[in-house]
Design an enzyme around this catalytic site. Structure first.
Site, mmCIF file in Angstrom:
data_model
loop_
_atom_site.group_PDB
_atom_site.id
_atom_site.type_symbol
_atom_site.label_atom_id
_atom_site.label_comp_id
_atom_site.label_asym_id
_atom_site.label_seq_id
_atom_site.Cartn_x
_atom_site.Cartn_y
_atom_site.Cartn_z
ATOM 1 N N ASP A 336 0.836 -1.199 0.000
ATOM 2 C CA ASP A 336 0.000 0.000 0.000
ATOM 3 C C ASP A 336 0.873 1.252 0.000
ATOM 4 O O ASP A 336 2.081 1.209 -0.264
ATOM 5 C CB ASP A 336 -0.965 -0.030 1.193
ATOM 6 C CG ASP A 336 -2.295 0.644 0.880
ATOM 7 O OD1 ASP A 336 -2.346 1.884 0.872
ATOM 8 O OD2 ASP A 336 -3.282 -0.074 0.616
ATOM 9 N N ASP A 337 0.261 2.379 0.298
ATOM 10 C CA ASP A 337 0.890 3.694 0.283
ATOM 11 C C ASP A 337 2.210 3.685 1.061
ATOM 12 O O ASP A 337 2.316 3.076 2.115
ATOM 13 C CB ASP A 337 -0.090 4.694 0.912
ATOM 14 C CG ASP A 337 0.350 6.134 0.757
ATOM 15 O OD1 ASP A 337 1.390 6.383 0.111
ATOM 16 O OD2 ASP A 337 -0.343 7.014 1.291
ATOM 17 N N LYS A 444 -4.951 -1.649 -6.580
ATOM 18 C CA LYS A 444 -5.934 -0.871 -5.827
ATOM 19 C C LYS A 444 -5.768 0.585 -6.234
ATOM 20 O O LYS A 444 -4.725 1.196 -5.980
ATOM 21 C CB LYS A 444 -5.717 -1.042 -4.321
ATOM 22 C CG LYS A 444 -6.628 -0.169 -3.477
ATOM 23 C CD LYS A 444 -6.303 -0.326 -1.996
ATOM 24 C CE LYS A 444 -7.099 0.640 -1.143
ATOM 25 N NZ LYS A 444 -6.728 0.531 0.298
ATOM 26 N N ASP A 446 -6.868 4.313 -5.803
ATOM 27 C CA ASP A 446 -7.468 5.090 -4.720
ATOM 28 C C ASP A 446 -7.641 6.557 -5.122
ATOM 29 O O ASP A 446 -7.053 7.025 -6.103
ATOM 30 C CB ASP A 446 -6.566 4.988 -3.490
ATOM 31 C CG ASP A 446 -7.323 5.120 -2.181
ATOM 32 O OD1 ASP A 446 -8.502 5.534 -2.209
ATOM 33 O OD2 ASP A 446 -6.731 4.824 -1.127
ATOM 34 N N CYS A 488 -11.337 2.630 -5.320
ATOM 35 C CA CYS A 488 -11.474 3.120 -3.953
ATOM 36 C C CYS A 488 -11.547 4.638 -3.989
ATOM 37 O O CYS A 488 -10.904 5.279 -4.832
ATOM 38 C CB CYS A 488 -10.305 2.660 -3.093
ATOM 39 S SG CYS A 488 -10.474 3.083 -1.346
ATOM 40 N N ARG A 503 -14.404 -0.554 -3.271
ATOM 41 C CA ARG A 503 -14.594 -0.208 -1.867
ATOM 42 C C ARG A 503 -15.945 0.460 -1.745
ATOM 43 O O ARG A 503 -16.261 1.385 -2.501
ATOM 44 C CB ARG A 503 -13.500 0.734 -1.408
ATOM 45 C CG ARG A 503 -13.769 1.333 -0.025
ATOM 46 C CD ARG A 503 -13.509 0.365 1.079
ATOM 47 N NE ARG A 503 -12.076 0.168 1.178
ATOM 48 C CZ ARG A 503 -11.245 1.085 1.716
ATOM 49 N NH1 ARG A 503 -11.722 2.193 2.229
ATOM 50 N NH2 ARG A 503 -9.963 0.850 1.749
ATOM 51 N N ASP A 507 -12.831 4.131 5.137
ATOM 52 C CA ASP A 507 -11.718 3.344 5.660
ATOM 53 C C ASP A 507 -12.057 2.843 7.054
ATOM 54 O O ASP A 507 -12.722 3.522 7.843
ATOM 55 C CB ASP A 507 -10.460 4.214 5.761
ATOM 56 C CG ASP A 507 -9.750 4.353 4.429
ATOM 57 O OD1 ASP A 507 -10.370 4.069 3.389
ATOM 58 O OD2 ASP A 507 -8.579 4.772 4.430
#
Length: 806
Positions: A336-337, A444, A446, A488, A503, A507
């Protein structure tokens, strides 16, 4: 003079003199009707706003035609208006679906004048008390409710009542850009807005009216109600976003739709959701399972922990998961990030990842997992190299300043203008590189809402929905059809048919309520900020979207003990994720999970995949009654969940009639979290106290005294899908159990007699006889095993059995 359409479901009539239309149920048993609804157009000409209603007095007509559209066969008529004083001519097409109870209509606006106009909105329907009427009941009294769907992934979706205020943020420019379905969302009590679709319902007659759009390929479609008066006001419109319509050009809306429905139907939104899926050509392969996996975000990078993920963190957890793969068979390992230098600079990596991520992708694949990567291709950090070197790529306001995309990464971010060819090409190249050069087959994506913030695009002819839809199409093409795309922070409508999963909630977090810098009191009312409360709410209210528009992604599960969640809150989280059937992704340091937590995770695998029935979707702010119908080798059964969303323990019960179970039948119920069985009494299960934010999750089966019955186990949360074979002969029962990896636990049976013997894989085991008259058999096996029991017929089960948990 009128124009009519009829189907076996609906009767439609257009009144040419007044420019209004009526729609009513064709059934004599259903008094549902909407009368004298009108539409119109709002445009800017030389910065002056002009409004007008439909004008059909001198319109020409195209009579009834039978045609096929993506959502199915329809019979349609068309009304072609004469140009107005601005030279604008509207063509309104009305249609009834031949095999579904849906009214469809769309509007095409043609500029036959000499000057350009800017389309503010195309009014598809407005119903005002005094000039129009809606009827959902034969009674004059009513109790109204409104189900609103939020604009994007994180946006609140759920029921409102006349006394409520709409959910809103108090964080102003820090958060408002994430919620901008429209420039001016309602604020007053009793006035609510919904994106894509919404449902107005009468809670007394149990009837509802769904209004919305089958797609958002052309416009964001909005539905607004005002319940503050004696009669509701309704408005449905397509947002024009001040897109320019030059002389000779034409703009056409998506199909609007209307459906009367019964809110207690087991699948009240199903007809609409499937029609929208067909219209957007959704194709979810039958073999595509809901993803399971691991994600780095909540353990290493989120604001809860203020850390920064490193390659060593990833490799350590990859090794741990590889060692557990036989027992915890996850599919995806997602970075992820934190790997990038700055959001916007996707080819510049942070110091810990200075070698890039391609090597990690190879390691993940070599360990037997699908490599996953987080990207945010449309949002831009103001201090990124991209913002400095390519200011012409940035999306700008009508005053020429970069848009505000909200406060993230300790800055007010901005966005790419996807109508700028080079900006869109850059976003596509990021995805192409991630898939083809770095080796990631699961992406993913976002913060996708950033591309659709109200702004002035370089190409002024396009609406926000068109820009986002075209941007997502380019990303899908760049990633390729085999890449799994998870959307997302994304407006829902334009993404239908382009992402594999979405999503559908805010969150999650390591705590129940929203908090910033550990401050809860001020931030707790925020409906969209990260928190377990907010995440579970939308996971339930948007459960019907699963496997219709995409695979639902309810965000990560955090299993470790080092969170601020109570055990009851963790059990509610596991229950919601299991019942709603979407993705199951954990975000924990694997070494921090003890044996009990690992067993809990194992009991959630594989996901059950099915959609539940949300029984009180319009009767409660957050649904508290959920039913999931299951079937397998031991027969058919139901999972019934009763949630307590209050902040105090509550005495709870499950009234079987409220869950749609037949009256006059006795049932066994087995509580998964308490691991105990009991019987219904007078059509009810008495549950005792349910802790704050807790749940009772029962596997419920009809009581058949003369037949053996599988009551459940701790092997799988379904309490039955672990059974792959169930054979009864004479007074013997053979059960085959299956679960990947090593499984230790117990199963519970009802037998119509006294147990004589219990064998596990051919070896005798000691079974426990409970006060409820059931038998508990311990099991310990690898992958699969067989349990065989025999019993004696002369045994009589107790006449008085417990109706509360042991």
């Amino acid at each position: 003079m009128g124009l009519e359409l009829n189907s076996r479901f609906l009767h439609f009539q257009a009144h040419l003199e007044s420019g209004a239309f009526d729609i009513s149920s064709a059934s004599a048993n259903q008094p549902w009707a909407l009368q004298s609804a009108q539409g119109g157009l709002q445009v800017y000409v030389a910065e002056r706003l002009h409004r007008r209603s439909w004008r059909w007095g001198d319109a020409s007509l195209i009579p009834e035609q039978f045609i096929e559209i993506d959502s199915g066969a329809i019979r349609q008529v068309q009304i072609i208006e004469a140009p107005d004083e601005m030279g604008l001519a509207c063509t309104i097409t009305f249609a009834l679906m031949t095999d579904q109870p849906l009214l469809l209509w769309k509007v095409a606006v043609e500029n036959r004048g000499a000057q350009r106009v800017e389309i503010k909105q195309i009014d598809m329907l407005h119903l005002l008390p005094g000039s129009g009427q809606i009827n959902l009941s034969v009674e004059r009294s009513h109790r109204l409710a409104f189900f609103a769907n939020g604009w994007q992934s994180w946006s609140y979706s759920g029921a409102y009542y006349p006394e409520d205020h709409p959910k809103a943020t108090r964080l102003g420019v820090l958060r408002e850009p994430t919620r901008l379905y429209d420039a001016k969302p309602p604020r007053r009590r009793g006035r609510f807005a919904s994106d894509m679709f919404g449902v107005l319902a009468d809670l007394r007659s149990r009837a509802g009216l769904l209004l919305g759009f089958l797609s958002q390929q052309q416009h964001f479609g909005s539905f607004e109600v005002d319940l503050s008066g004696e009669q509701p006001r309704l408005n449905l419109w397509a947002n024009g976003d001040r897109a320019v319509l030059a002389p000779g050009d034409c703009m056409e809306t998506d199909w609007a739709c209307l459906q009367f429905l019964e809110i207690d139907d087991s699948d009240p939104l199903g007809i609409y959701l499937l029609a929208a899926a067909r219209q957007n050509r959704v194709a979810i392969p039958f073999h595509l399972d809901s993803p399971t996996g691991w994600c780095s975000w909540y353990q290493f990078s989120s604001s809860d922990y203020r850390g920064a993920v490193t390659p060593n963190d990833l490799r350590r957890n990859l090794r741990a998961l590889s060692q557990l793969k036989a027992e915890i068979p996850l599919q995806v390992f997602q970075i992820d990030d934190g790997f990038q230098r700055c959001s916007g600079d996707w080819f510049d990596f942070s110091e810990p990842f200075k070698q890039g991520v391609a090597g990690l992708g190879e390691e993940i694949c070599g360990a037997g997992f699908r490599p996953g990567l987080w990207l945010a291709p449309f949002i831009v950090h103001p201090r990124s190299k991209l913002a400095v070197e390519h200011p012409d790529w940035l999306l700008r306001t009508r005053r020429g300043k970069p848009v505000n995309a909200g406060f993230f990464w300790n800055a007010l971010t901005t966005a790419l203008d996807l109508t700028h060819p080079e900006a869109l090409a850059y976003a596509a190249e990021v995805l192409r590189s991630a898939v083809q050069e770095w080796g990631f087959g699961y992406l993913k994506l976002d913060f996708l809402f950033a591309a659709a913030i109200p702004a002035r695009y370089l190409d002024t002819r396009l609406t926000r929905a068109q820009v986002l839809r075209r941007g997502l199409q380019v990303l899908r093409q760049a990633a390729g059809p085999e890449t799994f795309l998870l959307g997302c922070g994304c407006p829902l409508g334009p993404a239908i048919g382009l992402v594999d999963a979405m999503r559908i909630n805010a969150d999650t977090s390591s705590r129940w309520l929203p908090a910033v810098w550990n401050i809860e009191r001020f931030f707790a009312p925020e409906p969209d900020l990260p928190s377990v409360r907010n995440a579970l709410h939308n996971a339930l209210t948007r459960a019907p979207l699963h496997r219709r528009w995409w695979i639902n992604d309810p965000d990560c599960l955090q299993l470790r003990a080092q969170t601020r969640l109570t055990m009851a809150e963790l059990q509610s989280t596991c229950s919601v994720l299991a019942l709603t059937g979407g993705s199951l992704v954990i975000s924990d340091e694997i070494a921090a999970l003890d044996e009990d937590r690992l067993q809990l995770l194992a009991s959630l695998l594989p996901p059950m995949e099915r959609r539940p029935v949300i029984l009180d979707w319009l009767d409660a702010k957050t649904p508290g009654r959920v039913r999931l119908d299951l079937d397998g080798a031991p027969g058919s059964w139901r999972l019934l969940a009763r949630f307590n969303w209050t902040d105090e323990p509550q005495s709870g019960e499950i009234r079987l009639s409220e869950y749609g179970l037949p009256a006059g039948q006795d049932y066994w119920g087995r509580d998964y979290w308490l691991q105990s069985s009991f019987q219904s009494r007078n059509g009810c299960f008495h549950l005792g106290n349910i802790p704050a934010h807790g749940v009772r999750l029962l596997a419920v089966r009809p009581r058949l005294p003369e037949s053996p019955l599988y009551l459940g186990s701790d092997l799988h949360i379904s309490q039955g899908l672990e059974v792959t074979e169930w054979v009864v002969e004479n007074k013997a029962l053979s059960i085959r159990l299956q679960r990947q990896g090593r499984a230790r636990g117990k199963i519970e049976l009802y037998l119509p007699g006294r147990l004589r013997s219990a064998l596990l894989a051919g070896k005798s085991v000691l079974a426990e006889h409970t006060k409820a008259g059931t038998w508990i058999i311990p099991v310990d096996f690898e992958a699969f095993t067989t349990v065989r029991v025999t019993w004696e017929a002369e045994w009589q089960s107790p006449t008085t059995l417990e109706s509360t948990p042991r």
